[in-house]
Design an enzyme around this catalytic site. Structure first.
Site, PDB file in Angstrom:
ATOM      1  N   ASN A 136      -5.518  10.182   1.480  1.00 46.22           N
ATOM      2  CA  ASN A 136      -5.017  11.537   1.197  1.00 46.22           C
ATOM      3  C   ASN A 136      -4.543  11.724  -0.238  1.00 46.22           C
ATOM      4  O   ASN A 136      -4.695  12.794  -0.815  1.00 46.22           O
ATOM      5  CB  ASN A 136      -3.919  11.932   2.192  1.00 46.22           C
ATOM      6  N   GLU A 235       4.401   1.816   4.527  1.00 45.24           N
ATOM      7  CA  GLU A 235       4.748   3.209   4.235  1.00 45.24           C
ATOM      8  C   GLU A 235       3.926   4.071   5.185  1.00 45.24           C
ATOM      9  O   GLU A 235       2.715   4.238   5.010  1.00 45.24           O
ATOM     10  CB  GLU A 235       4.447   3.544   2.775  1.00 45.24           C
ATOM     11  N   CYS A 269       2.200  12.474   4.025  1.00 47.20           N
ATOM     12  CA  CYS A 269       3.239  11.884   4.870  1.00 47.20           C
ATOM     13  C   CYS A 269       4.566  12.603   4.711  1.00 47.20           C
ATOM     14  O   CYS A 269       5.398  12.586   5.619  1.00 47.20           O
ATOM     15  CB  CYS A 269       3.391  10.401   4.564  1.00 47.20           C
TER      16      CYS A 269
END
Length: 474
Positions: A136, A235, A269
């Site tokens: 992304n 993460e 995120c």
């Protein structure tokens, strides 16, 4: 027969590029080469490694005009927004190089040394680090681990997402052109099985993974079965909340939160996925939010006028639509008519931005990561109710509070109470969806463990070595 991966262009569903996976024997040779190269690289003076990092930035800048279109074709973000990722990449690189000398310096204890003794703590490289990057923000995320790992004296194996294979190759090319030895940065295109093979290789010392919770669990499981005690940083996802207090600047706040929810089609995120608004301003907030959302231009990401592109895949589009449908069936109300975005057809990767009200925490759309252009807005009566709802989540990446702290000391005090009580890695005031390289990026709960950026990012990529010298022996 060799295994391959083919990247599919999100908006056209046509093949973009294909890569051939290496064999396990080839991977083991790559790791051996990394181990040998790292021994030499760690002896290169830090000042020289930092200087090479500066040259790397210049080499990367030379490529920058070609990168936005490549990004659009690989992962679907509008070409008009690609330059922002390149700027952010270079800004982070610059900051990480600026703090490298101080972050990696010896820790002196001379002020507390006893006569005849000298003590200090060195920071030494871990060795070989596997960086597993997401699709992304492939440049913006990978810089967080790759550059500080190399500057600290490690060798890096960079595994890009199958959706964005060219990004890792560009990254590595700029590094080697700047003077980083080839075996210090090596790109590996791999299946999940091959990735596990690398994680479990005893010569791999650390794994930095950015991606989904499910992917993070797989990485942690593979590392747990490694021959040694392989370190892991994860993460992972988020369900990031915002709370709009009664004194917030509505026009400013709406504009920022619409962008925070829908930029990159919500595929971040730390995108805003749920908003809690004080009941005294709820109606005007929702009205302004919907009006601004309707101005978005959904379409072909290679066209300059598009500011909302497709989501990454047909499977992702189907999953997002299903989550919205389930919420509506459970009583939520959608405020964006399908007819307003005619491109968003079932069976395509075009997903219309959607605003949901009458939502609650029994609905998946308010509890589980959407990773798409959807946001739920819920009315609250107090700071206390907002705090309870914000913390009622399996995730804890970021949270944002929107209030007039500049003119109202009580609002700043209220914000600082949220800072103390929110179970998140980052708390924002009047901004969202942003990583400052001077601040530690980390999450709690299902948002992961470990840290990147700031001096603590260097700490994660090195180990301490204590030196205890007895100078006087008589």
């Amino acid at each position: 027969m060799s295994q391959t991966q083919t990247t599919i262009i999100p908006h056209s569903q046509k093949p973009y590029t294909t890569r051939v996976y290496p064999t396990t024997e080839e991977i083991d040779k790559v790791i051996q080469n990394a181990v040998a190269a790292q021994r030499s690289w760690s002896r290169v003076p830090l000042e020289e490694r930092i200087s090479i990092g500066r040259k790397f930035m210049e080499e990367f800048k030379k490529m920058s005009d070609e990168l936005p279109m490549e990004l659009s074709l690989q992962m679907g973000r509008p070409v008009s927004q690609g330059a922002g990722e390149i700027r952010g990449f270079l800004d982070r690189a610059d900051y990480l190089l600026n703090i490298a000398a101080s972050s990696l310096a010896d820790v002196s204890l001379k002020d507390t040394d006893k006569p005849g003794f000298r003590r200090y703590i060195k920071r030494t490289p871990l060795g070989v680090i596997l960086v597993i990057a997401p699709w992304n923000y492939p440049y913006l995320v990978s810089i967080n681990a790759v550059l500080p790992a190399i500057v600290a004296g490690n060798a890096v194996l960079l595994k890009p997402s199958p959706q964005t294979p060219v990004t890792a190759e560009r990254f590595a090319l700029a590094l080697t052109r700047a003077g980083v030895p080839e075996n210090i940065i090596q790109v590996l295109h791999m299946s999940p099985e091959l990735t596990n093979h690398v994680i479990q290789n005893p010569s791999v010392d650390f794994v930095s993974f950015t991606g989904s919770v499910q992917g993070g669990r797989s990485v942690a499981k593979a590392a747990a079965h490694a021959a040694g005690f392989t370190g892991v940083a994860l993460e992972l996802g988020g369900k990031d909340p915002a709370y709009v207090r009664p004194d917030a600047d509505l026009d400013y706040t709406v504009a920022e939160l619409v962008d925070g929810a829908f930029f990159n089609s919500g595929q971040s995120c730390c995108a805003i996925e749920r908003i809690y608004v004080h009941q005294s301003i709820y109606e005007p907030f929702v009205e302004k939010f919907v009006a601004l959302t309707k101005t978005y231009r959904l379409g072909d990401p290679t066209l300059p006028e598009t500011n909302l592109g497709p989501v990454v895949s047909l499977a992702s589009a189907e999953r997002i639509r299903k989550q919205v449908d389930q919420a509506v069936a459970a009583g939520a109300k959608s405020l964006i008519a399908e007819s307003h975005f005619p491109q968003a057809k079932i069976g395509s990767t075009y997903v219309a931005p959607q605003v949901l009200v009458d939502v609650n925490h029994s609905m998946e759309v308010m509890m589980e990561e959407t990773f798409g252009p959807v946001v739920g807005i819920q009315k609250v009566s107090s700071d206390e109710e907002a705090l309870e709802l914000m913390n009622d989540s399996p995730y804890g990446l970021t949270a944002s509070i929107w209030t007039d702290a500049e003119r109202n000391p009580e609002s700043e005090a209220a914000f600082l109470r949220f800072v103390d009580d929110l179970a998140t890695g980052t708390v924002f005031l009047n901004r969202c969806d942003y990583l400052d390289p001077a601040l530690a990026w980390c999450g709690v709960k299902n948002s992961g463990r470990g840290v990147s950026l700031s001096k603590f990012g260097y700490d994660q990529l090195t180990r301490e070595k204590s030196v205890h010298m007895k100078i006087k022996t008589s």
